[in-house]
Design a protein around this motif. Structure first.
Motif, PDB file in Angstrom:
ATOM      1  N   ALA A   1     -11.422  38.479 -44.205  1.00  0.00           N
ATOM      2  CA  ALA A   1     -12.280  39.371 -43.400  1.00  0.00           C
ATOM      3  C   ALA A   1     -13.341  40.044 -44.251  1.00  0.00           C
ATOM      4  O   ALA A   1     -14.468  40.259 -43.799  1.00  0.00           O
ATOM      5  N   THR A   2     -12.994  40.370 -45.509  1.00  0.00           N
ATOM      6  CA  THR A   2     -13.957  41.127 -46.314  1.00  0.00           C
ATOM      7  C   THR A   2     -14.819  40.251 -47.233  1.00  0.00           C
ATOM      8  O   THR A   2     -15.925  40.627 -47.578  1.00  0.00           O
ATOM      9  N   HIS A   3     -14.290  39.083 -47.638  1.00  0.00           N
ATOM     10  CA  HIS A   3     -15.066  38.240 -48.569  1.00  0.00           C
ATOM     11  C   HIS A   3     -15.203  36.802 -48.071  1.00  0.00           C
ATOM     12  O   HIS A   3     -15.615  35.927 -48.826  1.00  0.00           O
ATOM     13  N   GLY A   4     -14.806  36.570 -46.804  1.00  0.00           N
ATOM     14  CA  GLY A   4     -14.789  35.203 -46.277  1.00  0.00           C
ATOM     15  C   GLY A   4     -16.140  34.518 -46.288  1.00  0.00           C
ATOM     16  O   GLY A   4     -16.232  33.324 -46.585  1.00  0.00           O
ATOM     17  N   ASN A   5     -17.207  35.258 -45.980  1.00  0.00           N
ATOM     18  CA  ASN A   5     -18.531  34.604 -45.912  1.00  0.00           C
ATOM     19  C   ASN A   5     -18.870  33.935 -47.250  1.00  0.00           C
ATOM     20  O   ASN A   5     -19.264  32.773 -47.300  1.00  0.00           O
ATOM     21  N   GLU A   6     -18.683  34.711 -48.350  1.00  0.00           N
ATOM     22  CA  GLU A   6     -19.040  34.132 -49.660  1.00  0.00           C
ATOM     23  C   GLU A   6     -18.029  33.081 -50.103  1.00  0.00           C
ATOM     24  O   GLU A   6     -18.401  32.059 -50.693  1.00  0.00           O
ATOM     25  N   LEU A   7     -16.740  33.299 -49.802  1.00  0.00           N
ATOM     26  CA  LEU A   7     -15.725  32.326 -50.239  1.00  0.00           C
ATOM     27  C   LEU A   7     -15.873  31.000 -49.487  1.00  0.00           C
ATOM     28  O   LEU A   7     -15.712  29.926 -50.064  1.00  0.00           O
ATOM     29  N   LEU A   8     -16.211  31.080 -48.199  1.00  0.00           N
ATOM     30  CA  LEU A   8     -16.401  29.842 -47.437  1.00  0.00           C
ATOM     31  C   LEU A   8     -17.625  29.090 -47.927  1.00  0.00           C
ATOM     32  O   LEU A   8     -17.633  27.859 -48.002  1.00  0.00           O
ATOM     33  N   ALA A   9     -18.652  29.839 -48.318  1.00  0.00           N
ATOM     34  CA  ALA A   9     -19.847  29.189 -48.871  1.00  0.00           C
ATOM     35  C   ALA A   9     -19.501  28.508 -50.192  1.00  0.00           C
ATOM     36  O   ALA A   9     -19.953  27.386 -50.471  1.00  0.00           O
ATOM     37  N   LEU A  10     -18.657  29.169 -50.977  1.00  0.00           N
ATOM     38  CA  LEU A  10     -18.248  28.602 -52.270  1.00  0.00           C
ATOM     39  C   LEU A  10     -17.421  27.327 -52.065  1.00  0.00           C
ATOM     40  O   LEU A  10     -17.593  26.332 -52.786  1.00  0.00           O
ATOM     41  N   ALA A  11     -16.546  27.360 -51.067  1.00  0.00           N
ATOM     42  CA  ALA A  11     -15.743  26.166 -50.765  1.00  0.00           C
ATOM     43  C   ALA A  11     -16.656  25.007 -50.384  1.00  0.00           C
ATOM     44  O   ALA A  11     -16.484  23.874 -50.828  1.00  0.00           O
ATOM     45  N   LYS A  12     -17.671  25.325 -49.588  1.00  0.00           N
ATOM     46  CA  LYS A  12     -18.603  24.291 -49.132  1.00  0.00           C
ATOM     47  C   LYS A  12     -19.370  23.702 -50.322  1.00  0.00           C
ATOM     48  O   LYS A  12     -19.495  22.485 -50.442  1.00  0.00           O
ATOM     49  N   THR A  13     -19.831  24.583 -51.214  1.00  0.00           N
ATOM     50  CA  THR A  13     -20.559  24.127 -52.408  1.00  0.00           C
ATOM     51  C   THR A  13     -19.697  23.171 -53.226  1.00  0.00           C
ATOM     52  O   THR A  13     -20.184  22.195 -53.783  1.00  0.00           O
ATOM     53  N   ASN A  14     -18.396  23.487 -53.304  1.00  0.00           N
ATOM     54  CA  ASN A  14     -17.492  22.676 -54.131  1.00  0.00           C
ATOM     55  C   ASN A  14     -16.855  21.516 -53.359  1.00  0.00           C
ATOM     56  O   ASN A  14     -16.005  20.803 -53.896  1.00  0.00           O
ATOM     57  N   ASN A  15     -17.264  21.396 -52.076  1.00  0.00           N
ATOM     58  CA  ASN A  15     -16.769  20.293 -51.249  1.00  0.00           C
ATOM     59  C   ASN A  15     -15.244  20.280 -51.109  1.00  0.00           C
ATOM     60  O   ASN A  15     -14.605  19.235 -51.175  1.00  0.00           O
ATOM     61  N   VAL A  16     -14.692  21.471 -50.983  1.00  0.00           N
ATOM     62  CA  VAL A  16     -13.241  21.598 -50.764  1.00  0.00           C
ATOM     63  C   VAL A  16     -13.011  22.508 -49.554  1.00  0.00           C
ATOM     64  O   VAL A  16     -13.937  23.146 -49.055  1.00  0.00           O
ATOM     65  N   HIS A  17     -11.763  22.561 -49.102  1.00  0.00           N
ATOM     66  CA  HIS A  17     -11.448  23.370 -47.925  1.00  0.00           C
ATOM     67  C   HIS A  17     -10.843  24.718 -48.309  1.00  0.00           C
ATOM     68  O   HIS A  17     -10.073  24.823 -49.267  1.00  0.00           O
ATOM     69  N   LEU A  18     -11.200  25.716 -47.528  1.00  0.00           N
ATOM     70  CA  LEU A  18     -10.547  27.025 -47.609  1.00  0.00           C
ATOM     71  C   LEU A  18     -10.048  27.311 -46.189  1.00  0.00           C
ATOM     72  O   LEU A  18     -10.843  27.517 -45.268  1.00  0.00           O
ATOM     73  N   LEU A  19      -8.730  27.278 -46.010  1.00  0.00           N
ATOM     74  CA  LEU A  19      -8.145  27.395 -44.667  1.00  0.00           C
ATOM     75  C   LEU A  19      -7.255  28.630 -44.579  1.00  0.00           C
ATOM     76  O   LEU A  19      -6.639  29.033 -45.567  1.00  0.00           O
ATOM     77  N   PHE A  20      -7.146  29.198 -43.363  1.00  0.00           N
ATOM     78  CA  PHE A  20      -6.459  30.494 -43.259  1.00  0.00           C
ATOM     79  C   PHE A  20      -5.807  30.718 -41.894  1.00  0.00           C
ATOM     80  O   PHE A  20      -5.824  31.824 -41.363  1.00  0.00           O
ATOM     81  N   GLU A  21      -5.246  29.646 -41.330  1.00  0.00           N
ATOM     82  CA  GLU A  21      -4.588  29.784 -40.019  1.00  0.00           C
ATOM     83  C   GLU A  21      -3.549  30.904 -40.018  1.00  0.00           C
ATOM     84  O   GLU A  21      -3.419  31.662 -39.045  1.00  0.00           O
ATOM     85  N   ALA A  22      -2.800  31.033 -41.105  1.00  0.00           N
ATOM     86  CA  ALA A  22      -1.713  32.026 -41.161  1.00  0.00           C
ATOM     87  C   ALA A  22      -2.227  33.456 -41.244  1.00  0.00           C
ATOM     88  O   ALA A  22      -1.441  34.399 -41.105  1.00  0.00           O
ATOM     89  N   ALA A  23      -3.523  33.612 -41.450  1.00  0.00           N
ATOM     90  CA  ALA A  23      -4.059  34.971 -41.582  1.00  0.00           C
ATOM     91  C   ALA A  23      -4.092  35.710 -40.244  1.00  0.00           C
ATOM     92  O   ALA A  23      -4.144  36.930 -40.209  1.00  0.00           O
ATOM     93  N   VAL A  24      -4.084  34.967 -39.144  1.00  0.00           N
ATOM     94  CA  VAL A  24      -4.201  35.616 -37.828  1.00  0.00           C
ATOM     95  C   VAL A  24      -3.022  35.251 -36.938  1.00  0.00           C
ATOM     96  O   VAL A  24      -2.748  34.071 -36.709  1.00  0.00           O
ATOM     97  N   ALA A  25      -2.317  36.279 -36.466  1.00  0.00           N
ATOM     98  CA  ALA A  25      -1.235  36.119 -35.483  1.00  0.00           C
ATOM     99  C   ALA A  25      -0.081  35.248 -35.989  1.00  0.00           C
ATOM    100  O   ALA A  25       0.511  34.477 -35.211  1.00  0.00           O
ATOM    101  N   GLY A  26       0.247  35.386 -37.272  1.00  0.00           N
ATOM    102  CA  GLY A  26       1.438  34.747 -37.850  1.00  0.00           C
ATOM    103  C   GLY A  26       1.561  33.280 -37.513  1.00  0.00           C
ATOM    104  O   GLY A  26       0.710  32.469 -37.901  1.00  0.00           O
ATOM    105  N   GLY A  27       2.599  32.932 -36.780  1.00  0.00           N
ATOM    106  CA  GLY A  27       2.894  31.520 -36.508  1.00  0.00           C
ATOM    107  C   GLY A  27       2.098  30.908 -35.376  1.00  0.00           C
ATOM    108  O   GLY A  27       2.169  29.689 -35.156  1.00  0.00           O
ATOM    109  N   ILE A  28       1.341  31.695 -34.632  1.00  0.00           N
ATOM    110  CA  ILE A  28       0.584  31.138 -33.493  1.00  0.00           C
ATOM    111  C   ILE A  28      -0.626  30.362 -34.039  1.00  0.00           C
ATOM    112  O   ILE A  28      -1.415  30.928 -34.804  1.00  0.00           O
TER     113      ILE A  28
END
Ligand code: NAP
Ligand code: HSE
Length: 425
Positions: free
Chosen positions: A106-133
């Motif tokens: 929530a606080t650094h996602g914009n820059e971290l997602l851009a960094l993942a894109k630059t490095n051609n790798v994935h940054l995933l975070f399904e578990a960050a919202v609503a636990g197991g849903i």
């Protein structure tokens, strides 16, 4: 596939246990043998909820993100300082990163997602919202045909657990919070749970995926559950409502609203019956209409389920689109707080004198606020009347001005309380 885990606490331990318990199923689905080869912890001698045989343990997490043998890093330690540095290093080293850390995203996602894109790798975070849903995957994949109009949910398990135990068993707030901590539901700093910060982190993530905009955590308005008293719970019940701590994101006239606050919802709504540590998220799409997702919002194996689902996506190459559709997203304008329209619950303690209720309703009427229902409890020993009012749909600025005027009257004996009421229609 070699996995390095940063943090082997509730979630990290859950991941190791679920990978072992469901090894055959997961290997069948991925066609790959997943090995957790390294894990970083603060205290290497502490007992763990999972076996650690075969895992090289370290107190230096930097070793893991720099190790060439590690393919995927799971960041399950929390925080936004060291965790951010480690995630950046891992991404720069060409490793995919999966995290449950909503504060970080929530606080650094914009820059971290851009960094993942630059490095051609994935940054995933399904578990960050609503636990197991699997709520992010539902939004990004299952609802991809829709314009999302609203997301409203109970997205903090600890808060919902506390409210439920207080309502059903009359338990003390502090006592229930302690139990939530022992059960591994609460954040390292539990004020994040009770003051709505954790829910605000999650709502910012949901809104950005739902509306295709940048993460704008600082724009979420937040009120915690400490604002809810036993008297509010009793009045709400009498008026036919439950009080739930909701995160609500709406698109209104091209602007977005993001708010986290205690909310009265009609007892007949499914969300009103989501209790304990369970979470539920209502999503309204303009084609599908309302949809509801329910499940455990916190806990070791439930959260591990979401972490491992991301891992399976990375291994199978089934990550949806360009990291949840993150292209060159822009900020979206936020609707000003004053302009947000809502029904309100207003609770007052007023001297029991003739004409007091008439005065209160007259002040409300001066601000175009009408009374939909009113409940007055018995007069107490100090000759004060306990009154609760439900208004019609009004602008926040109008209710605030009316309440300030009511508050200034001599017959008002304590701070007037207002809580949002949502029918979720
Ligand atoms: P936790 O039980 O406190 O575990 C944190 C782990 O990280 C511990 O193993 C700790 O080591 C390790 N750690 C912390 N700082 C470290 C450092 N500087 N160096 C090395 N290791 C370090 O926390 P958690 O509940 O699993 O939560 C982890 C993350 O998942 C957080 O971002 C949280 O918001 C998120 N999350 C939690 C849940 C849940 O239900 N708990 C659900 C969804 C998301 P020690 O064990 O040695 O102290
Ligand atoms: N502390 C969080 C909660 C953990 O209680 O919902 C799950 O994100």
């Amino acid at each position: 596939m070699n996995i390095g885990i940063l943090g082997l606490g509730t979630v990290g331990g859950g991941v190791v246990n679920v990978l072992a318990k469901n090894q055959t199923e997961i290997a069948r689905r991925t066609g790959t043998d997943i090995q957790v080869t390294q894990a970083a912890v603060r205290d290497i001698n502490q007992s763990r909820i999972c076996p650690t045989d075969g895992i090289q343990m370290t107190q230096n997490p930097t070793e893991i993100v720099n190790d060439v043998s590690i393919d995927v890093v799971l960041e399950l330690m929390g925080g936004t300082g060291l965790a951010k540095k480690l995630v950046e290093t891992a991404l720069n080293n060409g490793k995919h990163v999966i995290t449950a850390n909503k504060a970080l995203i929530a606080t650094h996602g914009n820059e971290l997602l851009a960094l993942a894109k630059t490095n051609n790798v994935h940054l995933l975070f399904e578990a960050a919202v609503a636990g197991g849903i699997p709520i992010l995957k539902s939004l990004e994949q299952g609802l991809s045909a829709n314009q999302i109009e609203m997301v409203a949910g109970i997205i903090n398990g600890t808060g919902n657990f506390i409210l439920t135990e207080m309502r059903d068993k009359g338990r003390d707030f502090t006592d229930v919070l302690k139990e939530a901590q022992i059960l591994g539901y609460a954040e390292a700093d539990p004020t994040f749970d009770v003051e709505g910060i954790d829910a605000a982190h999650k709502l910012a993530i949901l809104a950005s995926i739902a509306f295709g905009c940048e993460l704008q955590f600082e724009q979420v308005s937040t009120i915690g559950i400490s604002e809810v008293s036993g008297e509010d719970v009793a009045f709400a019940t009498e008026l036919g409502y439950s009080i739930k701590h909701l995160g609500i994101a709406k698109k209104v006239k091209g602007q977005i609203q993001m708010r986290v606050h205690p909310t009265l919802i009609p007892k007949t709504q499914l969300l009103a019956n989501v209790d304990g540590v369970m979470n539920a998220v209502l999503i309204k799409g303009n084609a599908v209409g309302p949809t509801l997702y329910y499940g455990a919002g916190a806990g070791d194996e439930a959260t591990a389920s979401a972490v491992i689902a991301d891992l399976v996506d990375v291994i199978k190459g089934t990550v949806s689109g360009d990291i949840f559709g993150w292209k060159s997203l822009e900020a979206m304008q936020n609707q000003h707080q004053d302009e947000i329209e809502s029904v309100f619950y207003v609770r007052l303690l007023a001297t029991d004198e003739t004409g007091v209720l008439a005065d209160i309703t007259a002040i409300l009427a001066q601000h175009n606020i009408s009374v939909e229902s009113v409940v007055q409890k018995q007069i107490d020993a100090q000759n004060n009347a306990h009154i609760a009012i439900i208004t019609n749909l009004v602008k926040t600025k109008d209710i605030n001005t009316a309440v300030a005027t009511i508050q200034s009257k001599d017959f008002i004996q304590e701070a007037v309380k207002i809580i949002h009421v949502e029918t979720l229609d």
